[in-house]
Design an enzyme around this catalytic site. Structure first.
Site, PDB file in Angstrom:
ATOM      1  N   LYS A 136      23.870 -27.401   7.669  1.00  0.00           N
ATOM      2  CA  LYS A 136      22.703 -26.568   7.330  1.00  0.00           C
ATOM      3  C   LYS A 136      23.099 -25.280   6.630  1.00  0.00           C
ATOM      4  O   LYS A 136      22.548 -24.930   5.590  1.00  0.00           O
ATOM      5  CB  LYS A 136      21.937 -26.146   8.606  1.00  0.00           C
ATOM      6  CG  LYS A 136      21.266 -27.227   9.365  1.00  0.00           C
ATOM      7  CD  LYS A 136      20.599 -26.663  10.625  1.00  0.00           C
ATOM      8  CE  LYS A 136      21.583 -26.052  11.595  1.00  0.00           C
ATOM      9  NZ  LYS A 136      22.512 -27.029  12.179  1.00  0.00           N
ATOM     10  N   ASP A 145      18.686 -29.612  16.789  1.00  0.00           N
ATOM     11  CA  ASP A 145      19.016 -30.807  17.577  1.00  0.00           C
ATOM     12  C   ASP A 145      17.822 -31.223  18.418  1.00  0.00           C
ATOM     13  O   ASP A 145      17.538 -32.407  18.554  1.00  0.00           O
ATOM     14  CB  ASP A 145      20.191 -30.535  18.511  1.00  0.00           C
ATOM     15  CG  ASP A 145      21.481 -30.335  17.749  1.00  0.00           C
ATOM     16  OD1 ASP A 145      22.391 -31.152  17.890  1.00  0.00           O
ATOM     17  OD2 ASP A 145      21.556 -29.343  16.999  1.00  0.00           O
ATOM     18  N   LYS A 185      24.478 -19.439  16.627  1.00  0.00           N
ATOM     19  CA  LYS A 185      25.848 -19.365  16.120  1.00  0.00           C
ATOM     20  C   LYS A 185      26.034 -18.144  15.207  1.00  0.00           C
ATOM     21  O   LYS A 185      27.144 -17.632  15.062  1.00  0.00           O
ATOM     22  CB  LYS A 185      26.176 -20.668  15.365  1.00  0.00           C
ATOM     23  CG  LYS A 185      27.630 -21.045  15.426  1.00  0.00           C
ATOM     24  CD  LYS A 185      27.931 -22.533  15.130  1.00  0.00           C
ATOM     25  CE  LYS A 185      27.287 -23.126  13.924  1.00  0.00           C
ATOM     26  NZ  LYS A 185      28.011 -24.288  13.364  1.00  0.00           N
ATOM     27  N   LYS A 204      20.734 -31.060  12.765  1.00  0.00           N
ATOM     28  CA  LYS A 204      21.538 -30.986  13.987  1.00  0.00           C
ATOM     29  C   LYS A 204      22.730 -30.055  13.782  1.00  0.00           C
ATOM     30  O   LYS A 204      23.132 -29.818  12.641  1.00  0.00           O
ATOM     31  CB  LYS A 204      21.958 -32.392  14.416  1.00  0.00           C
ATOM     32  CG  LYS A 204      23.337 -32.827  14.024  1.00  0.00           C
ATOM     33  CD  LYS A 204      23.602 -34.238  14.489  1.00  0.00           C
ATOM     34  CE  LYS A 204      24.755 -34.290  15.468  1.00  0.00           C
ATOM     35  NZ  LYS A 204      26.030 -33.782  14.971  1.00  0.00           N
TER      36      LYS A 204
HETATM   37  P1  ADP Z   1      25.671 -26.231  10.501  1.00  0.00           P
HETATM   38  O1  ADP Z   1      25.209 -24.954   9.881  1.00  0.00           O
HETATM   39  O2  ADP Z   1      24.671 -27.333  10.370  1.00  0.00           O
HETATM   40  O3  ADP Z   1      26.135 -26.078  11.914  1.00  0.00           O
HETATM   41  P2  ADP Z   1      27.865 -25.953   8.635  1.00  0.00           P
HETATM   42  O4  ADP Z   1      27.116 -25.676   7.369  1.00  0.00           O
HETATM   43  O5  ADP Z   1      28.498 -24.801   9.317  1.00  0.00           O
HETATM   44  O6  ADP Z   1      26.940 -26.744   9.668  1.00  0.00           O
HETATM   45  O7  ADP Z   1      28.942 -27.089   8.272  1.00  0.00           O
HETATM   46  C1  ADP Z   1      29.851 -27.608   9.208  1.00  0.00           C
HETATM   47  C2  ADP Z   1      31.151 -27.976   8.505  1.00  0.00           C
HETATM   48  O8  ADP Z   1      30.931 -29.062   7.609  1.00  0.00           O
HETATM   49  C3  ADP Z   1      31.700 -26.833   7.664  1.00  0.00           C
HETATM   50  O9  ADP Z   1      33.079 -26.713   7.882  1.00  0.00           O
HETATM   51  C4  ADP Z   1      31.396 -27.232   6.234  1.00  0.00           C
HETATM   52  O10 ADP Z   1      32.350 -26.767   5.326  1.00  0.00           O
HETATM   53  C5  ADP Z   1      31.416 -28.754   6.311  1.00  0.00           C
HETATM   54  N1  ADP Z   1      30.535 -29.365   5.286  1.00  0.00           N
HETATM   55  C6  ADP Z   1      29.202 -29.241   5.174  1.00  0.00           C
HETATM   56  N2  ADP Z   1      28.720 -29.927   4.117  1.00  0.00           N
HETATM   57  C7  ADP Z   1      29.794 -30.531   3.521  1.00  0.00           C
HETATM   58  C8  ADP Z   1      29.963 -31.388   2.360  1.00  0.00           C
HETATM   59  N3  ADP Z   1      28.935 -31.780   1.622  1.00  0.00           N
HETATM   60  N4  ADP Z   1      31.233 -31.791   2.067  1.00  0.00           N
HETATM   61  C9  ADP Z   1      32.275 -31.405   2.816  1.00  0.00           C
HETATM   62  N5  ADP Z   1      32.182 -30.607   3.905  1.00  0.00           N
HETATM   63  C10 ADP Z   1      30.956 -30.166   4.267  1.00  0.00           C
HETATM   64 MG    MG Z   2      25.022 -23.106  10.780  1.00  0.00          MG
END
Ligand code: ADP
Ligand code: MG
Ligand code: SF4
Length: 285
Positions: A15, A127, A41, A10
């Site tokens: 991811k 999602d 994104k 999601k």
């Molecule tokens: P997605 O790609 O699924 O939309 P992101 O990888 O961009 O999500 O992560 C969203 C936020 O969560 C980022 O700011 C990232 O730094 C934080 N985040 C992801 N995994 C962790 C983790 N294991 N511990 C702390 N923060 C995390």
């Molecule tokens: Mg992402």
């Protein structure tokens, strides 16, 4: 041969963070890696390249009929080839068709062979896993998918949706499931909850990544944990996860829960957590 791996989950679940750290860990181990962002994104590969945005394949294809690899790619940490498929103009078009166009271009340009990629990672928004976002697992682009999930209901719900899509397409040559990657894990019940969901659905657990301030701190520098904090425990967590994803050939077609069973299952966990909290505060008194 090149392994093509899809990573779903999601929005906001981690991811891109997880995928980029896996790519960085594999590149650090000497493998040739391509990471393709398949999320409108378009920030999948940012932490592999100091935080900068890349021109997307879709935008470039819209602007010009002849797109070269160097127009839409950049070399990131330890040689990882970074590409962002991109998304439709907001309000217009289908993100899935964009993913298809991007992958077709890379195939036409013979990128996977010429780069001699060991691993191609597709970071896909999941999602809904509509027909569009199912493209990477539906059309023979990848043969295996992982799903990043926390112990939150909506993240599990999205994972369950991916299982439905895999169940639909795997029999006709679509991807199978490699496993669930538990992310942002805090102490307490989250690991058990995810493990229980995996057991109920016949899915494997690929690994658990703790919630750690090292991730946010590395992200402030526009870097993966592997690059910014290579000596940290969190870096070793990602290295172990990367080694598992790279070598795992234990793929399955999971059995998703229907929505009613999923809700009942979640409620039973809500009760269990409440009871545990109640008995903890009773014993503290
Ligand atoms: P997605 O790609 O699924 O939309 P992101 O990888 O961009 O999500 O992560 C969203 C936020 O969560 C980022 O700011 C990232 O730094 C934080 N985040 C992801 N995994 C962790 C983790 N294991 N511990 C702390 N923060 C995390
Ligand atoms: Mg992402
Ligand atoms: Fe969007 Fe999916 Fe519909 Fe395509 S199929 S327009 S990606 S919701």
């Amino acid at each position: 041969t090149t392994k093509h791996i899809a990573i779903y989950g999601k929005g906001g679940i981690g991811k891109s963070t997880t995928t980029s750290n896996i790519s960085a860990a594999l590149a650090e181990a000497g493998y040739r890696v391509i990471q393709i962002g398949c999320d409108p994104k378009s920030d999948s590969t940012n932490t592999l390249r100091g935080g900068d945005y890349l021109p997307t394949v879709i935008d470039s294809l819209r602007d010009s009929a002849k797109v070269k690899l160097q127009d839409v790619s950049a070399i990131g940490f330890k040689g990882v080839l970074c590409i962002e498929a991109g998304g439709p103009v907001p309000g217009v078009g289908c993100a899935g068709r964009g993913i298809n166009a991007a992958v077709s271009l890379l195939q036409e340009l013979n990128v996977f062979e010429e780069f001699e990629a060991d691993y191609v990672l597709y970071d896909v928004l999941g999602d809904v896993v509509c027909g569009g976002f199912a493209v990477p697992i539906r059309d023979g682009i990848t043969d295996r998918a992982y799903v990043v999930s926390s112990s939150d209901f909506m993240a599990i719900y999205a994972a369950n949706n991916l299982f439905k899509a895999i169940g639909k397409y795997a029999p006709s040559g679509g991807a199978k499931l490699g496993g669930i990657i538990g992310n942002s894990i805090l102490p307490g019940y989250p690991e058990s909850l995810i493990t229980d969901f995996a057991k109920r659905t016949g899915a494997a657990v690929a690994g658990f990544v703790p919630r750690s301030p090292v991730v946010a701190q590395s992200e402030l520098y526009g870097k993966t944990v592997i690059e910014a904090n290579p000596g940290s425990e969190q870096a070793d967590v990602y290295r172990k996860l990367a080694a598992h994803v790279a070598g795992n050939e234990n793929l399955s077609v999971p059995s998703p829960l229907n929505v009613t069973d999923l809700r009942d299952w979640a409620r039973s966990w809500g009760d269990a957590i409440n009871q545990e909290a109640a008995s903890f505060s009773a014993s503290a008194r």
